[in-house]
Every structure is written in C-alpha cells, then in structure tokens.
Design an enzyme around this catalytic site. Structure first.
Site, PDB file in Angstrom:
ATOM      1  N   GLU A   1      36.095  52.219  41.894  1.00 48.59           N
ATOM      2  CA  GLU A   1      35.944  51.979  40.463  1.00 48.59           C
ATOM      3  C   GLU A   1      34.768  51.056  40.194  1.00 48.59           C
ATOM      4  OE1 GLU A   1      40.472  52.463  38.854  1.00 48.59           O
ATOM      5  OE2 GLU A   1      40.001  50.530  39.710  1.00 48.59           O
TER       6      GLU A   1
ATOM      7  N   CYS B   1      30.383  45.557  37.058  1.00 45.36           N
ATOM      8  CA  CYS B   1      31.142  45.087  38.213  1.00 45.36           C
ATOM      9  C   CYS B   1      31.264  46.271  39.163  1.00 45.36           C
ATOM     10  CB  CYS B   1      32.515  44.611  37.731  1.00 45.36           C
ATOM     11  SG  CYS B   1      33.599  44.114  39.075  1.00 45.36           S
TER      12      CYS B   1
ATOM     13  N   CYS C   1      45.635  40.356  45.151  1.00 44.52           N
ATOM     14  CA  CYS C   1      44.608  41.302  44.704  1.00 44.52           C
ATOM     15  C   CYS C   1      45.079  42.726  44.978  1.00 44.52           C
ATOM     16  CB  CYS C   1      43.293  41.027  45.434  1.00 44.52           C
ATOM     17  SG  CYS C   1      41.987  42.199  45.015  1.00 44.52           S
TER      18      CYS C   1
ATOM     19  N   CYS D   1      39.408  41.541  37.172  1.00 49.26           N
ATOM     20  CA  CYS D   1      39.308  41.077  38.557  1.00 49.26           C
ATOM     21  C   CYS D   1      40.624  41.258  39.286  1.00 49.26           C
ATOM     22  CB  CYS D   1      38.985  39.590  38.596  1.00 49.26           C
ATOM     23  SG  CYS D   1      37.326  39.219  38.151  1.00 49.26           S
TER      24      CYS D   1
ATOM     25  N   CYS E   1      44.183  40.049  50.690  1.00 51.64           N
ATOM     26  CA  CYS E   1      44.620  38.919  49.862  1.00 51.64           C
ATOM     27  C   CYS E   1      45.822  39.356  49.023  1.00 51.64           C
ATOM     28  CB  CYS E   1      43.480  38.460  48.943  1.00 51.64           C
ATOM     29  SG  CYS E   1      41.975  38.056  49.860  1.00 51.64           S
TER      30      CYS E   1
ATOM     31  N   CYS F   1      39.766  47.614  50.790  1.00 53.33           N
ATOM     32  CA  CYS F   1      39.283  46.314  51.270  1.00 53.33           C
ATOM     33  C   CYS F   1      40.163  45.902  52.432  1.00 53.33           C
ATOM     34  CB  CYS F   1      39.370  45.269  50.156  1.00 53.33           C
ATOM     35  SG  CYS F   1      38.667  43.657  50.608  1.00 53.33           S
TER      36      CYS F   1
HETATM   37  N1  SAH Z   1      35.992  40.520  48.052  1.00 54.43           N
HETATM   38  C1  SAH Z   1      35.178  39.758  47.159  1.00 54.43           C
HETATM   39  C2  SAH Z   1      34.824  40.458  45.878  1.00 54.43           C
HETATM   40  C3  SAH Z   1      35.916  41.214  45.145  1.00 54.43           C
HETATM   41  S1  SAH Z   1      37.114  40.314  44.234  1.00 54.43           S
HETATM   42  C4  SAH Z   1      35.835  38.421  46.864  1.00 54.43           C
HETATM   43  O1  SAH Z   1      37.000  38.267  47.175  1.00 54.43           O
HETATM   44  O2  SAH Z   1      35.166  37.531  46.372  1.00 54.43           O
HETATM   45  C5  SAH Z   1      36.285  39.545  42.913  1.00 54.43           C
HETATM   46  C6  SAH Z   1      36.981  38.291  42.434  1.00 54.43           C
HETATM   47  O3  SAH Z   1      38.259  38.581  41.840  1.00 54.43           O
HETATM   48  C7  SAH Z   1      37.294  37.332  43.567  1.00 54.43           C
HETATM   49  O4  SAH Z   1      36.975  36.020  43.192  1.00 54.43           O
HETATM   50  C8  SAH Z   1      38.777  37.522  43.737  1.00 54.43           C
HETATM   51  O5  SAH Z   1      39.381  36.463  44.399  1.00 54.43           O
HETATM   52  C9  SAH Z   1      39.224  37.678  42.304  1.00 54.43           C
HETATM   53  N2  SAH Z   1      40.573  38.220  42.155  1.00 54.43           N
HETATM   54  C10 SAH Z   1      41.243  39.011  42.994  1.00 54.43           C
HETATM   55  N3  SAH Z   1      42.472  39.296  42.522  1.00 54.43           N
HETATM   56  C11 SAH Z   1      42.567  38.675  41.339  1.00 54.43           C
HETATM   57  C12 SAH Z   1      43.583  38.599  40.361  1.00 54.43           C
HETATM   58  N4  SAH Z   1      44.733  39.249  40.505  1.00 54.43           N
HETATM   59  N5  SAH Z   1      43.329  37.862  39.246  1.00 54.43           N
HETATM   60  C13 SAH Z   1      42.151  37.219  39.095  1.00 54.43           C
HETATM   61  N6  SAH Z   1      41.149  37.265  39.973  1.00 54.43           N
HETATM   62  C14 SAH Z   1      41.351  37.976  41.093  1.00 54.43           C
END
Ligand code: SAH
Length: 395
Positions: A127, A140, A154, A388, A151, A147
């Site tokens: 996406e 974005c 996410c 995000c 985490c 991935c």
């Molecule tokens: N893998 C990279 C880029 C993708 S995520 C990274 O982790 O930085 C982009 C951003 O969204 C990151 O800062 C991530 O921690 C954040 N993110 C992930 N899940 C989220 C959520 N449920 N709510 C808010 N931010 C989130």
C-alpha cells in the site's frame, strides 16, 4: 499511581511469531521468491545501454524513455511519439515493464488523502498513502511486502516478510501518485489553492516494510528520487524521510551516503526492558546504540533527526519515561533531535489503545520542559486503515 502502572495486555486474534528460542521472530533475509521484472530504475547506465543493444536500438532511446517516465509519469508507448513506431511497444515493454496493478483505492479527508492498494507481479500486496496538505504533498511508501521486524503494535509485521520490493517497485509508487495528481484525482479544496503543488513533494518511508532491511534497493530508489529530471524525479533529499526500527550498521552506512535525507528512528521506549518488547530488533541493537547512531547521523549530515514515539496507553506513556527520554537525548547534546509522539493507531486484534489526551499532553510537556523540541504528530487516514502502523494490504 498511574506513574507506575505498567499494563501488558494480551494481543487477541493473532499470535506473534517466535523463533526457536521463543523470542519474537526477526526476518532479515527474504523468503525465496521470483524476482520482479527488471525496469529502467533498476538498471545502471551500462545495463541500460546493453538492453538497448539487445533490442536493436541506439543508446539514446533509453534517455528518451527515462524522460517520459520521470517528467511525464507515463509508461504508455502511445504517448511516446518521439520514439519510432516500429518496435516501440517492445522497446517500452523492455524498459518500463508493468509493476503495480491498482487493486483498490480508498479516499478520505474530502479527497485530500488516498490509500492505494497495489498488486505486485507475483500477487504480493502493498500500500501507499497520498496526502495533500497546504503547500506540500506527501506520499507514504512501502519498501517491502510485509515486514520482518515483528513489532506487536504494528499491523504490517503480523504476517511477516513476504519479500523485498525492487527499486523500481518503490519508485513506481511515486510515479503513479504523480499520475493521479496530474489527473486531478487528489481533490479537495486545497488542490485549488494558488500554491498547490502538482506532484509529490515529500516522501516518507513509513508504509510497509523496514527500509534499512532492504538497503541497496531503497538507496537506488532514493537516488532516483533525488536525481535531477529528466534522469530522476528531481526531488529534494530533505523531503525524503527514511524511518527505521534502528538497524545500527545500516544507519551508519546511510550517514556516509552523502544524501541528506531526513532520518527518523522509531524508538517508542527509552528503556531496554520495554523496547525489547515493543521493537524486537532491540534484542540486537539497544536503545543507547540506536540513539548513538542517530546522533552520528546528525553529525555526518547536519540534518536534525526525528524520534518517533507511538503513545500507547499505560504501556510506554509514563511521565518517568518522558523524563528518561529527555535525559538520554540531552546527554547527546542539544539541537540535534526532535521528538514526534503520535497517538497509537488501532490495529486489528490488538487491545492496545492510544494514550489519553491528558497523558499525551503531559508527555509532551515534560519533553518540552527539558528543552527537547517536540511535535505531536497529526495522523491521517485512520478511517481507511491508512495511518501509521495500519497498513496490512488486505484485498
Ligand atoms: N519500519 C519502519 C517504517 C515503517 S513504520 C519503522 O518502523 O520506522 C512507520 C512508523 O509508524 C514507525 O515510526 C512505526 O513505529 C509507526 N507505527 C507502527 N505502528 C503504529 C501504530 N499502530 N500507531 C502509530 N504508529 C505506528
């Protein structure tokens, strides 16, 4: 007592994948799969010349095709009337093979936000999210299908890593977004303002994937974005943000590239005990190492780095954590960093929620009081699962 409360809710509806030792599974290497078709963006100058030879064309044809792609955002041979009609289709197909098929498009914010769902050549789904603001347009983008960083808050990580995207698949997201903008599809009243940009001005690698785990392709994509037109998209490096969970050796490499992109570290906790849980790669590179690498990025580039911090209710939003974060940042100097807290966006199956307004305000206030520039990030696209951490690319 909320100072001390530490809530570790169970995640419902999905199970975090574990490795043989019972730790969250980290996937750095992609599973074996076919490679996407090679595209102009993936080729070096020599490879482009060789391809022209193979197609029986003079070398300068590659430059003409690149100009169409990077300045007119087209891959359609019918629009390339400066190319000879004979053999044009084969020529363009050889240099600009189709990479992204649009599966679905969702809009919100009166047409100022669009989420695209793309199918790649092998059926993998990714996406991108296009957002019009006053005076700028941000895209974005994804750098991997899925991935491997796992985490738990996410949505993208929950299914693991499908594969790395090619440089051209990454760049094609920008070209297709520019196409949509040119066709007037990123609507809303902001589009009518006098200073409304007519193409993507800012890129954030905050879609699906861990960009630094797909380092060389991401760097080829970034170089293409910042190369002047007609050899590239002519974007400014500072308008490109690379966001990472904190792959320390790759951060150091990025600092030496001499491309001053904006760098963002997804920290989410200032202490290893909690960060081990929220960002499993913290088992390899600890908070202090990640912060040292971020600081060295600033030293090498002069670019102020961003610390991303998703505020999760009763998980990482404690006042003492704000203080500890400020202490760790200030210990590395002043003026090199700012913090972007963002209230957690909900993901399917997770019962973690965003911090309350009061707690969020207090978190920000403490950082500011300690002299750390802090901006609460506004989040877009929640209604369309485009914010995000919500990109799961379900059809
Ligand atoms: N893998 C990279 C880029 C993708 S995520 C990274 O982790 O930085 C982009 C951003 O969204 C990151 O800062 C991530 O921690 C954040 N993110 C992930 N899940 C989220 C959520 N449920 N709510 C808010 N931010 C989130």
């Amino acid at each position: 007592m909320s100072e001390l409360r530490q809530v570790r809710p169970k995640t419902e509806g999905w199970k975090q994948q574990k490795d043989a030792e019972g730790k969250p599974l980290l996937m750095f290497a992609e599973p074996k799969r076919g490679k996407p078709p090679v595209h102009l963006v993936d080729m070096t100058a020599e490879e482009r010349a060789a391809k022209m030879k193979e197609l029986g064309m003079p070398a300068f044809r590659a430059k003409q095709i690149a100009a169409h792609y990077f300045t007119k955002y087209t891959s359609d041979p019918a629009e390339m009337t400066d190319l000879p009609a004979a053999g044009r289709e084969e020529l363009v197909a050889g240099m600009l093979p189709p990479l992204l098929t649009e599966v679905k498009r969702l809009q919100t914010d009166n047409g100022d936000t669009i989420k695209f769902l793309w199918r790649l050549f092998d059926g993998a789904l990714v996406e991108s999210v296009l957002m019009r603001y006053t005076g700028r347009i941000t895209l974005c983008i994804s750098s991997q299908a899925g991935c491997g960083m796992n985490c738990p808050f996410c949505a993208t990580g929950q299914a693991g890593l499908t594969r790395n995207m090619s440089a051209a698949e990454i760049v094609e997201q920008v070209v297709r977004a520019n196409q949509a903008i040119a066709a007037g599809e990123l609507g809303g009243s902001k589009a009518k303002l006098a200073d409304a940009p007519s193409r993507v001005t800012n890129i954030v690698f905050m879609g699906m994937g861990e960009p630094l785990a797909n380092y060389s392709r991401v760097m080829t994509a970034v170089r293409t974005m910042v190369a002047p037109q007609p050899e590239g998209l002519g974007m400014s490096a500072r308008g490109v943000t690379v966001s990472t969970v904190g792959l320390v050796p790759a951060i150091k490499k990025l600092a030496e590239e001499n491309i001053p992109v904006t760098f963002a570290l997804s920290l989410h906790a200032p202490d290893d005990e909690l960060r081990d849980e929220l960002i499993p790669v913290n088992s390899k590179w600890k908070v202090d190492e990640a912060l040292d690498a971020a600081r060295s990025y600033f030293d090498a580039t002069g670019r102020r780095v961003s610390i991303e911090y998703a505020l999760i209710k009763d998980m990482n939003d404690h006042a003492w954590r704000a203080d500890l974060l400020a202490e760790k940042l200030n210990a590395r100097g002043k003026g090199w960093v700012h913090v972007n807290p963002i209230p957690l966006n909900p993901t399917p199956g997770s019962i973690w929620t965003a911090s309350t307004r009061d707690v969020t305000d207090e978190f920000v206030r403490r950082l500011e009081k300690a002299g750390v520039p802090t901006t609460l990030r506004d989040t877009r696209g929640k209604e369309i699962d485009g914010a995000c951490g919500q990109l799961a690319a379900a059809d």
